[in-house]
Design a protein around this motif. Structure first.
Motif, PDB file in Angstrom:
ATOM      1  N   GLU A  95      10.495   2.212   7.110  1.00 14.23           N
ATOM      2  CA  GLU A  95       9.354   2.642   7.908  1.00 14.23           C
ATOM      3  C   GLU A  95       8.686   1.420   8.660  1.00 14.23           C
ATOM      4  O   GLU A  95       8.907   0.360   8.011  1.00 14.23           O
ATOM      5  N   THR A  96       8.064   1.516   9.709  1.00 16.22           N
ATOM      6  CA  THR A  96       7.380   0.295  10.391  1.00 16.22           C
ATOM      7  C   THR A  96       5.842   0.419   9.724  1.00 16.22           C
ATOM      8  O   THR A  96       5.450   1.211   9.153  1.00 16.22           O
ATOM      9  N   ASP A  97       5.470  -1.010   9.617  1.00 14.89           N
ATOM     10  CA  ASP A  97       4.296  -1.334   9.128  1.00 14.89           C
ATOM     11  C   ASP A  97       3.141  -0.329   9.791  1.00 14.89           C
ATOM     12  O   ASP A  97       2.116  -0.168   9.230  1.00 14.89           O
ATOM     13  N   TYR A  98       3.552  -0.291  11.084  1.00 15.58           N
ATOM     14  CA  TYR A  98       2.480   0.463  11.860  1.00 15.58           C
ATOM     15  C   TYR A  98       2.284   2.031  11.213  1.00 15.58           C
ATOM     16  O   TYR A  98       1.385   2.331  10.969  1.00 15.58           O
ATOM     17  N   PHE A  99       3.391   2.722  11.005  1.00 16.69           N
ATOM     18  CA  PHE A  99       3.158   3.997  10.813  1.00 16.69           C
ATOM     19  C   PHE A  99       2.748   4.130   9.315  1.00 16.69           C
ATOM     20  O   PHE A  99       2.262   4.924   8.805  1.00 16.69           O
ATOM     21  N   ASN A 100       3.356   3.097   8.476  1.00 15.53           N
ATOM     22  CA  ASN A 100       2.946   3.275   6.869  1.00 15.53           C
ATOM     23  C   ASN A 100       1.485   2.637   6.733  1.00 15.53           C
ATOM     24  O   ASN A 100       0.796   3.199   5.705  1.00 15.53           O
ATOM     25  N   PHE A 101       1.072   2.002   7.561  1.00 12.76           N
ATOM     26  CA  PHE A 101      -0.313   1.433   7.220  1.00 12.76           C
ATOM     27  C   PHE A 101      -1.187   1.382   8.323  1.00 12.76           C
ATOM     28  O   PHE A 101      -2.434   2.257   8.295  1.00 12.76           O
ATOM     29  N   GLU A 102      -0.841   0.840   9.404  1.00 10.67           N
ATOM     30  CA  GLU A 102      -1.903   0.732  10.530  1.00 10.67           C
ATOM     31  C   GLU A 102      -2.171   2.175  11.230  1.00 10.67           C
ATOM     32  O   GLU A 102      -3.559   2.156  11.269  1.00 10.67           O
ATOM     33  N   ALA A 103      -1.577   2.963  11.420  1.00 16.49           N
ATOM     34  CA  ALA A 103      -1.766   4.156  12.005  1.00 16.49           C
ATOM     35  C   ALA A 103      -2.679   5.234  10.890  1.00 16.49           C
ATOM     36  O   ALA A 103      -3.091   5.972  11.269  1.00 16.49           O
ATOM     37  N   LEU A 104      -2.668   4.491   9.756  1.00 16.57           N
ATOM     38  CA  LEU A 104      -3.407   5.401   8.625  1.00 16.57           C
ATOM     39  C   LEU A 104      -4.654   4.759   8.179  1.00 16.57           C
ATOM     40  O   LEU A 104      -5.264   4.805   7.274  1.00 16.57           O
ATOM     41  N   ARG A 136       8.976   2.956   2.955  1.00 12.98           N
ATOM     42  CA  ARG A 136       7.780   3.468   2.820  1.00 12.98           C
ATOM     43  C   ARG A 136       7.145   3.663   1.405  1.00 12.98           C
ATOM     44  O   ARG A 136       7.697   3.790   0.711  1.00 12.98           O
ATOM     45  N   THR A 137       5.787   3.305   1.404  1.00 13.89           N
ATOM     46  CA  THR A 137       5.269   3.302   0.082  1.00 13.89           C
ATOM     47  C   THR A 137       4.539   4.774  -0.276  1.00 13.89           C
ATOM     48  O   THR A 137       4.042   4.926  -1.258  1.00 13.89           O
ATOM     49  N   HIS A 138       4.411   5.585   0.700  1.00 13.84           N
ATOM     50  CA  HIS A 138       4.016   6.816   0.552  1.00 13.84           C
ATOM     51  C   HIS A 138       4.449   7.773   1.649  1.00 13.84           C
ATOM     52  O   HIS A 138       5.037   7.194   2.658  1.00 13.84           O
ATOM     53  N   THR A 139       4.516   9.277   1.900  1.00 15.11           N
ATOM     54  CA  THR A 139       4.645  10.149   2.751  1.00 15.11           C
ATOM     55  C   THR A 139       3.686  10.037   3.637  1.00 15.11           C
ATOM     56  O   THR A 139       4.146  10.765   4.772  1.00 15.11           O
ATOM     57  N   SER A 140       2.706   9.526   3.703  1.00 13.62           N
ATOM     58  CA  SER A 140       1.492   9.457   4.725  1.00 13.62           C
ATOM     59  C   SER A 140       2.018   9.094   6.088  1.00 13.62           C
ATOM     60  O   SER A 140       1.386   9.871   7.190  1.00 13.62           O
ATOM     61  N   PRO A 141       2.875   8.230   6.336  1.00 12.12           N
ATOM     62  CA  PRO A 141       3.293   7.906   7.700  1.00 12.12           C
ATOM     63  C   PRO A 141       3.695   9.038   8.338  1.00 12.12           C
ATOM     64  O   PRO A 141       3.801   9.328   9.611  1.00 12.12           O
ATOM     65  N   ASP A 198       2.040  -2.077  -3.701  1.00 12.43           N
ATOM     66  CA  ASP A 198       2.867  -3.362  -3.171  1.00 12.43           C
ATOM     67  C   ASP A 198       4.294  -2.756  -2.655  1.00 12.43           C
ATOM     68  O   ASP A 198       4.810  -1.635  -3.313  1.00 12.43           O
ATOM     69  N   SER A 199       4.685  -3.368  -1.736  1.00 13.15           N
ATOM     70  CA  SER A 199       5.672  -2.791  -1.031  1.00 13.15           C
ATOM     71  C   SER A 199       6.876  -3.467  -0.906  1.00 13.15           C
ATOM     72  O   SER A 199       7.016  -4.973  -1.208  1.00 13.15           O
TER      73      SER A 199
END
Ligand code: DAH
Length: 355
Positions: free
Chosen positions: A136-145, A169-174, A158-159
């Protein structure tokens, strides 16, 4: 007349034939005695040197040796052929009293079964299944959340990074952000997103660097906390028995506001306190909350018009609770002795009451 040569040859043959144990040596012996240049043929050739009186008796003696050798060789041939046949029959014997070979039936992996049960429940409520990407991209995994680059809550997950902007991806939230973006600001959105996630955890009985999550997201007009509560209460009863209650505790996730941690009343001790609920009567099963307006906005939904709730749960933990599994690593080492224990549950009946 001297016929000692003839009996010598016969004696030599009789000795030699005793040691013959296979077809090839018998053939060789046959050639040695009866072949064109063989010993018996040699005796015949002697005839011309004999007198007329001696010749008939000599001839008869040689013939006798020849027919003796011929019949011994024939007998031996038959004996060898029989031996070979018998050996083959013995080898090919079928023991009809042996038990037949049984087919070994596989059984679904307890984790797959749990994920399917959860999917079935939400599909029944009209949810669709959405999928994202494990890389996943940093954007969808973190920033967009709502987790910008410097956000301290990133430390909670921790990724594994491939580069500054790409990670496992560290979670399915993206998948929330991706799904909303694909809908271009138009509700309703009602999805669950099952899949594998990865974290730089050291593996032990309750941690694994790879595990599974199921994300849930509902976005529409007039979605309230009560919708979240009702949905998760129904879920708890479906998964862990009709008597379960849920409890919401205030919590924090950057992508929800307010955020809650959801507990279910212990299905083992029914609230009295036991080892499963760590004597509290409650078991934490998932994180949840109302989708943060920033998250809606970044994905193209107007937060003044739309609201939503989201939740994230770990099927590994749910399966461990439901089936009394003590070590998460059992799910990933694929030991058939572990997996086959779940064969008996093939009927799909509710197991939680029997734990
Ligand atoms: N993504 C969170 C985690 O991995 C779980 C989670 C919590 C997901 C709350 C949600 C949520 O959608 O609303 O820890």
């Amino acid at each position: 007349m001297d016929t000692s040569g003839i009996s010598e040859i016969q004696n030599a043959f009789d000795d030699a034939v005793k040691t013959v144990a296979d077809k090839k040596s018998l053939q060789d012996l046959k050639i040695e005695y009866l072949g064109k240049k063989g010993k018996v043929t040699g005796l015949m050739k002697e005839m011309k040197n004999l007198s007329n009186e001696d010749r008939p008796a000599y001839g008869a003696a040689v013939n006798e040796v020849r027919s003796h050798i011929t019949s011994v060789i024939e007998e031996k041939e038959t004996a060898l052929a029989n031996e070979a046949l018998e050996a083959r029959l013995k080898e090919e014997t079928i023991d009809v009293s042996l038990p037949g070979r049984t087919f070994r039936l596989g059984s679904p992996h307890p984790l797959s079964r749990t994920i399917e049960d959860i999917e079935d429940f939400f599909i029944g409520l009209g949810y669709e299944i959405a999928e994202g990407y494990e890389v996943e991209t940093d954007y969808f995994n973190f920033e967009a959340l709502n987790l910008p680059k410097s956000h301290p809550a990133r430390d909670m997950q921790d990724s594994f990074y491939f580069s500054e902007d790409i990670l496992l991806r560290t979670h399915t939230s993206p998948v929330q952000a991706r799904t909303m973006q694909a809908r271009k600001g138009q509700g309703p959105v009602k999805v669950i997103c099952p899949g594998k996630v990865y974290r730089r955890d050291s593996d032990d009985a309750t941690h694994s660097h790879q595990f599974t999550q199921i994300e849930g997201l509902v976005v529409d007009r007039n979605i309230h906390m009560s919708d979240l509560k009702g949905t998760l209460e129904l879920f708890a009863k479906e998964m862990f028995g009709p008597d379960r209650e849920i409890r919401l505790r205030p919590s924090y996730f950057p992508f929800t506001e307010p955020s809650v941690e959801v507990d279910i009343s212990c299905f083992k001790c029914k609230g009295a306190g036991c080892n499963v609920c760590k004597r509290s009567g409650w078991i934490e099963i998932l994180g949840s909350g109302m989708v943060h307006p920033n998250v809606l906005e970044m994905a193209g939904f107007d937060p003044d018009e739309y609201s939503g709730f989201a939740f994230g749960m770990g099927p590994d933990r749910i399966a461990m609770l439901k089936y009394g599994i003590e070590d998460i690593r059992n799910f990933y080492t694929n030991d058939l002795r572990f997996i086959n224990q779940f064969k008996a549950m093939e009927d799909g009946g509710d197991q939680s009451e029997s734990i």
